[in-house]
Write a protein that holds these residues in place. Sequence first.
Motif, PDB file in Angstrom:
ATOM      1  N   ASN A 109      31.845  39.022  51.682  1.00  0.00           N
ATOM      2  CA  ASN A 109      33.212  38.768  51.893  1.00  0.00           C
ATOM      3  C   ASN A 109      34.122  38.688  50.644  1.00  0.00           C
ATOM      4  O   ASN A 109      35.464  38.783  50.638  1.00  0.00           O
ATOM      5  CB  ASN A 109      33.724  37.645  52.830  1.00  0.00           C
ATOM      6  CG  ASN A 109      33.315  36.279  52.183  1.00  0.00           C
ATOM      7  OD1 ASN A 109      32.646  36.118  51.203  1.00  0.00           O
ATOM      8  ND2 ASN A 109      33.970  35.275  52.552  1.00  0.00           N
ATOM      9  N   GLY A 110      33.452  38.899  49.379  1.00  0.00           N
ATOM     10  CA  GLY A 110      34.182  38.876  48.274  1.00  0.00           C
ATOM     11  C   GLY A 110      34.726  37.242  47.889  1.00  0.00           C
ATOM     12  O   GLY A 110      34.687  36.362  48.717  1.00  0.00           O
ATOM     13  N   SER A 111      35.493  37.081  46.608  1.00  0.00           N
ATOM     14  CA  SER A 111      35.885  35.931  46.324  1.00  0.00           C
ATOM     15  C   SER A 111      37.071  36.130  45.524  1.00  0.00           C
ATOM     16  O   SER A 111      37.052  36.545  44.290  1.00  0.00           O
ATOM     17  CB  SER A 111      34.943  34.886  45.898  1.00  0.00           C
ATOM     18  OG  SER A 111      35.688  33.810  45.449  1.00  0.00           O
ATOM     19  N   PRO A 112      38.426  35.920  45.741  1.00  0.00           N
ATOM     20  CA  PRO A 112      39.451  35.803  45.020  1.00  0.00           C
ATOM     21  C   PRO A 112      39.226  34.893  43.796  1.00  0.00           C
ATOM     22  O   PRO A 112      38.478  33.782  44.089  1.00  0.00           O
ATOM     23  CB  PRO A 112      40.628  35.684  45.758  1.00  0.00           C
ATOM     24  CG  PRO A 112      40.130  34.880  47.052  1.00  0.00           C
ATOM     25  CD  PRO A 112      38.494  35.447  47.190  1.00  0.00           C
ATOM     26  N   PHE A 113      39.769  35.067  42.692  1.00  0.00           N
ATOM     27  CA  PHE A 113      39.852  34.395  41.472  1.00  0.00           C
ATOM     28  C   PHE A 113      38.215  34.254  40.827  1.00  0.00           C
ATOM     29  O   PHE A 113      38.103  33.591  39.971  1.00  0.00           O
ATOM     30  CB  PHE A 113      40.246  32.993  41.876  1.00  0.00           C
ATOM     31  CG  PHE A 113      41.577  32.970  42.452  1.00  0.00           C
ATOM     32  CD1 PHE A 113      42.661  33.382  41.812  1.00  0.00           C
ATOM     33  CD2 PHE A 113      41.737  32.712  43.913  1.00  0.00           C
ATOM     34  CE1 PHE A 113      43.919  33.395  42.351  1.00  0.00           C
ATOM     35  CE2 PHE A 113      43.022  32.850  44.610  1.00  0.00           C
ATOM     36  CZ  PHE A 113      44.011  33.276  43.633  1.00  0.00           C
ATOM     37  N   THR A 114      37.232  34.722  41.439  1.00  0.00           N
ATOM     38  CA  THR A 114      35.940  34.937  40.540  1.00  0.00           C
ATOM     39  C   THR A 114      35.323  36.308  40.835  1.00  0.00           C
ATOM     40  O   THR A 114      34.386  36.675  41.218  1.00  0.00           O
ATOM     41  CB  THR A 114      34.878  33.871  41.152  1.00  0.00           C
ATOM     42  OG1 THR A 114      34.885  34.211  42.678  1.00  0.00           O
ATOM     43  CG2 THR A 114      35.343  32.513  40.689  1.00  0.00           C
ATOM     44  N   VAL A 115      36.187  37.349  40.803  1.00  0.00           N
ATOM     45  CA  VAL A 115      36.170  38.920  40.897  1.00  0.00           C
ATOM     46  C   VAL A 115      35.021  39.434  40.018  1.00  0.00           C
ATOM     47  O   VAL A 115      34.126  40.311  41.123  1.00  0.00           O
ATOM     48  CB  VAL A 115      37.387  39.561  40.915  1.00  0.00           C
ATOM     49  CG1 VAL A 115      37.154  41.300  41.047  1.00  0.00           C
ATOM     50  CG2 VAL A 115      38.409  39.257  42.079  1.00  0.00           C
ATOM     51  N   PRO A 116      34.832  39.209  38.936  1.00  0.00           N
ATOM     52  CA  PRO A 116      33.616  39.428  38.195  1.00  0.00           C
ATOM     53  C   PRO A 116      32.385  39.112  38.767  1.00  0.00           C
ATOM     54  O   PRO A 116      31.515  39.837  38.678  1.00  0.00           O
ATOM     55  CB  PRO A 116      33.870  39.445  36.789  1.00  0.00           C
ATOM     56  CG  PRO A 116      35.208  38.771  36.579  1.00  0.00           C
ATOM     57  CD  PRO A 116      35.698  38.481  37.938  1.00  0.00           C
ATOM     58  N   SER A 117      32.468  37.805  39.236  1.00  0.00           N
ATOM     59  CA  SER A 117      31.323  37.344  39.616  1.00  0.00           C
ATOM     60  C   SER A 117      30.957  37.863  41.136  1.00  0.00           C
ATOM     61  O   SER A 117      29.664  38.291  41.460  1.00  0.00           O
ATOM     62  CB  SER A 117      31.420  35.821  39.690  1.00  0.00           C
ATOM     63  OG  SER A 117      30.423  35.478  40.771  1.00  0.00           O
ATOM     64  N   ALA A 118      31.852  38.133  41.702  1.00  0.00           N
ATOM     65  CA  ALA A 118      31.885  38.509  43.257  1.00  0.00           C
ATOM     66  C   ALA A 118      31.138  40.152  43.288  1.00  0.00           C
ATOM     67  O   ALA A 118      30.262  40.458  44.110  1.00  0.00           O
ATOM     68  CB  ALA A 118      33.045  38.343  44.050  1.00  0.00           C
ATOM     69  N   MET A 119      31.649  40.810  42.236  1.00  0.00           N
ATOM     70  CA  MET A 119      31.314  42.393  42.069  1.00  0.00           C
ATOM     71  C   MET A 119      29.844  42.370  41.712  1.00  0.00           C
ATOM     72  O   MET A 119      29.224  43.245  42.284  1.00  0.00           O
ATOM     73  CB  MET A 119      32.399  43.127  41.169  1.00  0.00           C
ATOM     74  CG  MET A 119      33.691  43.053  41.793  1.00  0.00           C
ATOM     75  SD  MET A 119      34.961  43.750  40.527  1.00  0.00           S
ATOM     76  CE  MET A 119      34.044  45.407  40.143  1.00  0.00           C
ATOM     77  N   SER A 120      29.707  41.469  40.695  1.00  0.00           N
ATOM     78  CA  SER A 120      28.285  41.626  40.032  1.00  0.00           C
ATOM     79  C   SER A 120      27.143  41.167  41.052  1.00  0.00           C
ATOM     80  O   SER A 120      26.090  41.527  41.284  1.00  0.00           O
ATOM     81  CB  SER A 120      27.856  40.695  38.954  1.00  0.00           C
ATOM     82  OG  SER A 120      29.209  41.210  37.742  1.00  0.00           O
TER      83      SER A 120
END
Length: 299
Positions: free
Chosen positions: A158-169
């Motif tokens: 579901n993605g995570s706002p405020f940790t976008v590079p981590s969520a994408m990776s």
Amino acid sequence: MTPDDLMFKPGLMAGQRVLITGGGTGLGKVMAEACLMLGAVVYICGRRGQILEAAAQELMEAHDGRCVPMACDIRVPEAISDMLDAIWADGGPLTGLVNNAAGNFISRTEDLSTRGFDAIANIVFRGSFYMTLDCGKRWLAEGTQASVISILTTWVWNGSPFTVPSAMSKAGLNAMTQSLAVEWGGRGVRFNAIAPGPFPTEGMSARLNPGAQERAYSDMSHNPMNRVGEMAELANLAVYLLAPGSEYVNGQTIAIDGAAYQATGGNFAGLRAWSEEQWDQVKQMIRATNEKDRAQRTV
Ligand code: HXC
Ligand code: NAP
């Protein structure tokens, strides 16, 4: 941990050779401890040589067995290759790889520079792939049976706002897990992943809850289980996926979060309420942690 914390019979991992990236701290160290206690030879890597050496020493004093510290930056493909040459020369092929090393910090996405994005993506997305590719080429050429697990987050769904590079990776590694499970599963190399909820560790708390570590975990009533995860619970799941006997489990990402993901989304959506001042304060604290850790790096 004591043997009673683990679900398994003694010696379950005898003959197994497992590399855990980021195995000198936090969850990696706990998984290393469990594999060692159950008889595996364990290799742990990271960039801070002394932290790794101290961890290996501590684990071997507590449990006997063999835990080998290897200073290695997984962002550097040549360093990975040198480390794997040394491991293969030290008793044969690995039979397990745990992609656990990561970098992360909370930030408003508009405050990130491209270097800030790369700082995380180069460890999590690229580094974990480089490691998997180098091991995979060796295993396929030799016909070695191996199990790879990657430590992700529930944000892969579901993605995570405020940790976008981590969520994408992490989402990228989830795709790697599903893809290679099919491509290499029939050739002896299987892939699974674990998506932990909150398991308080120093590295995570200092970057995701800076300045509020104790407060952040004192009230866990938003979690259906009313608590954070216990380290042995995570270690038990990791061992299950690595050990002989679970070979038909392939291509799965398993959450271990007390159903936080179903209850609340399990991500940082709540930080939308933060003020400019809160973000400024947090940024300073995270940068201080990053600098302190960087000063300890030996590679
Ligand atoms: C905005 C920031 C920042 C911040 C750093 N940067 N902190 N930007 N807000 N708070 C920017 C810097 O300004 C710089 O960009 C760029 O990021 C690189 O910073 P460095 O400090 O030079 O990076 P580096 O030395 O490569 O360190 C990488 C790191 C560091 C990711 C920043 O934190 C690290 O090595 N971490 C490893 C351990 C870790 O993170 N553990 C947590 C895992 S927990 P500029 O443009 O200024 O040069 C986890 C939990 C997930 O993943 C799930 C929980 C439920
Ligand atoms: P941690 O202690 O900070 O672990 C991160 C480890 O990665 C450190 O040992 C670090 O060592 C290593 N590392 C970072 N960059 C590296 C690089 N370039 N090369 C080699 N090693 C590198 O944090 P943790 O909480 O245990 O996190 C472990 C894993 O669990 C991560 O994948 C994290 O995303 C995941 N996770 C944790 C939680 C949680 O609640 N704790 C929840 C969900 C997912 P060096 O700095 O010495 O290199």
